[in-house]
Write an enzyme that holds these catalytic residues in place. Sequence first.
Site, PDB file in Angstrom:
ATOM      1  CD  GLU A  52     -64.895 -12.227  26.925  1.00 32.12           C
ATOM      2  OE1 GLU A  52     -64.034 -13.089  26.722  1.00 32.12           O
ATOM      3  OE2 GLU A  52     -65.245 -11.390  26.082  1.00 32.12           O
ATOM      4  CD  GLU A  74     -53.683   7.975  11.364  1.00 25.73           C
ATOM      5  OE1 GLU A  74     -52.926   8.849  10.903  1.00 25.73           O
ATOM      6  OE2 GLU A  74     -53.463   6.750  11.242  1.00 25.73           O
ATOM      7  CG  HIS A  86     -50.102   6.319  12.212  1.00 25.97           C
ATOM      8  ND1 HIS A  86     -50.979   5.632  11.405  1.00 25.97           N
ATOM      9  CD2 HIS A  86     -48.987   5.560  12.289  1.00 25.97           C
ATOM     10  CE1 HIS A  86     -50.426   4.491  11.017  1.00 25.97           C
ATOM     11  NE2 HIS A  86     -49.209   4.428  11.541  1.00 25.97           N
ATOM     12  CG  ASP A 119     -70.480 -10.804  27.613  1.00 19.25           C
ATOM     13  OD1 ASP A 119     -71.602 -11.218  27.284  1.00 19.25           O
ATOM     14  OD2 ASP A 119     -69.886  -9.860  27.038  1.00 19.25           O
ATOM     15  CB  THR A 178     -89.157  -1.230  29.814  1.00 18.36           C
ATOM     16  OG1 THR A 178     -90.190  -2.052  30.354  1.00 18.36           O
ATOM     17  CG2 THR A 178     -89.730   0.087  29.351  1.00 18.36           C
ATOM     18  CD  GLU A 189     -66.181   2.152  26.759  1.00 19.38           C
ATOM     19  OE1 GLU A 189     -65.448   3.129  26.509  1.00 19.38           O
ATOM     20  OE2 GLU A 189     -66.637   1.422  25.874  1.00 19.38           O
ATOM     21  CE1 TYR A 248     -62.057  -6.729   6.789  1.00 21.41           C
ATOM     22  CE2 TYR A 248     -60.073  -8.066   6.739  1.00 21.41           C
ATOM     23  CZ  TYR A 248     -60.975  -7.232   6.102  1.00 21.41           C
ATOM     24  OH  TYR A 248     -60.780  -6.902   4.798  1.00 21.41           O
ATOM     25  CB  CYS A 287     -48.079   4.589   8.072  1.00 19.43           C
ATOM     26  SG  CYS A 287     -46.829   3.709   9.038  1.00 19.43           S
ATOM     27  CG  LEU A 321     -76.290  -0.947  23.438  1.00 17.72           C
ATOM     28  CD1 LEU A 321     -76.903  -1.156  24.819  1.00 17.72           C
ATOM     29  CD2 LEU A 321     -77.397  -0.772  22.406  1.00 17.72           C
ATOM     30  N   GLY A 322     -72.713   2.027  22.162  1.00 19.50           N
ATOM     31  CA  GLY A 322     -72.030   3.321  22.200  1.00 19.50           C
ATOM     32  C   GLY A 322     -71.566   3.713  23.593  1.00 19.50           C
TER      33      GLY A 322
END
Length: 557
Positions: A156, A515, A513, A154, A194, A147, A60, A387, A21-22
């Site tokens: 866990e 980035e 790296h 869940d 809702t 977060e 993945y 890299c 959900l972000g």
Amino acid sequence: MATPTENTKYIFVTGGVTSSLGKGIISASLAKLLQSRGYSVTIQKLDPYINIDPGTLNPYEHGECYVTEDGAETDLDLGHYERFLNVPTSQANNVTTGRIYLSVIEKERRGDYLGETVQVIPHITDEIKHSIQLLGENNQYDFVITEIGGTVGDIESLPYIEAIRQLKWEMGPRCLVIHLTLVPYLAAAKELKTKPTQHSVKTMLEYGVQPDVLVCRTERPLNQSIRNKIALFCNVDATSVIESIDTDSIYKVPILMKDEKLDLVVLRKMKMSANCKPDLDKWEGFLDRLLNPRKSVTIGLVGKYVELVDAYKSIIESLIHAGATNHCKVNVQLIHSEQVNTQNLNKLLKNLSGILVAPGFGDRGIKGKILAIQYARINNIPFFGICLGMQCAMVEFARNVLHLKNAHSTEMEPDTPDPVIDIMEQQKQIYTKGGTMRLGAYPCKIEKTSKLYQIYNQEYISERHRHRYEFNNKYLKDFEQHGMVFSGINPDLGLVEVVELSGHPWYVGVQYHPEYHSTVANPHPLFVDFIKAAIDHDTLTSENPQSAISRAVSSAH
Ligand code: GLN
């Protein structure tokens, strides 16, 4: 202004109904808004899986592994935190269940628990609470946003929710819980629903936690009556029901959250001043350039995980930052390195404005990477190797320019007669996998006459690493004699950090790296210059369409 530790506020962001959900973007957006009002903020991600860190996870499984300055291999959400806040994170900002248990078990073996039975409550929950409060020590931050990975309900996630319950009980108004849920639109009923939100909040209540703010992810705007309904069923005031509407750019989310007054609701509930107006001028300037490009380029990103954009998250975001700096839309074309061959090479690559060959591990897709690099080198297409991408460039050059036909990296071919890329000396005796690579920030000295120096405009830089193999300096002279320039070297170890090719419009390979350093406030200079070169390349090609034809010809040789 130094704030006493007791004043640090703790905000928890949990998720309900579904994953994805972000939460990371909402956490980063709230942090950005608080930061824009002058508060110091850090964000932490707690991941409920058993791996000690995501370093050993296949992309993945979990997308990119993000590396911090101190060399921690972390969740990709930390990349968002840094890109939004422009403040570095560290190992303390990402803790997994595996790390929590490891620490508890080590304490048990040391005898720290003095004969107690070691249990989930209180020992595991204490360890979780300690990891959260660690970031609040030393008066460093006004707000620590934590977060919690996964979805409420869940199995866990349970110890984490329990830790939040305890902290809320102990610290009262210094803690606040934001619960992110989904409000789905049912096309058949033509209605937003809702009920999933109600159920999700009920699950939280079963664990003893009442969310203070609800952020509702939705594809349609929430009207007042929907907000009132959610408020009524979930024990919050209607102003604490925040709409999080789907959007095409994550960089719009802080502005959307500001319009929804998420920061004001949080400040009010936590009894913090909201007098200072948010200063988002730089952010809005970036957004304006991002959303109103004057031109566009297409960059081919050659890698083996192209089915999953999350695997190259930081690279793709860095390209977006660099595009905005150049007032240019960057279309990223993901090219599967396993599918590149001599037959389709020209068709796949001829219309690209630039080619970026991605980092990675292992032999799969190496041939395609090498072919793409050769194509970029011969046809003067801007080339950026990161890299493994840089290592493949060295193999390509050795084979096709130095005529060392069987040159390779010993990672792929341990018995190669010409190991132009070889395992680092310090790595030879290391057999365990997690956290054992050359990781984190290392210095690099830049050759003053190089293109690299013009790009960074600095002689000493520091960049983050994640690798085991390196360029073999035995071949350095031979490469230099054929036009390769070693423009960045680690000053302490003599390791090659950056290569560039003289006579080529833009050919840069980096062992590090870059980035991981690109942020909205500070787009990385290498990416910015790469996009500039891609724009120049397109201009040149459109002025001289003949060059595209000659490209097809030269690739045949
Ligand atoms: N597999 C290569 C190494 O370990 C490159 C790693 C990477 O691209 N991050 O050196």
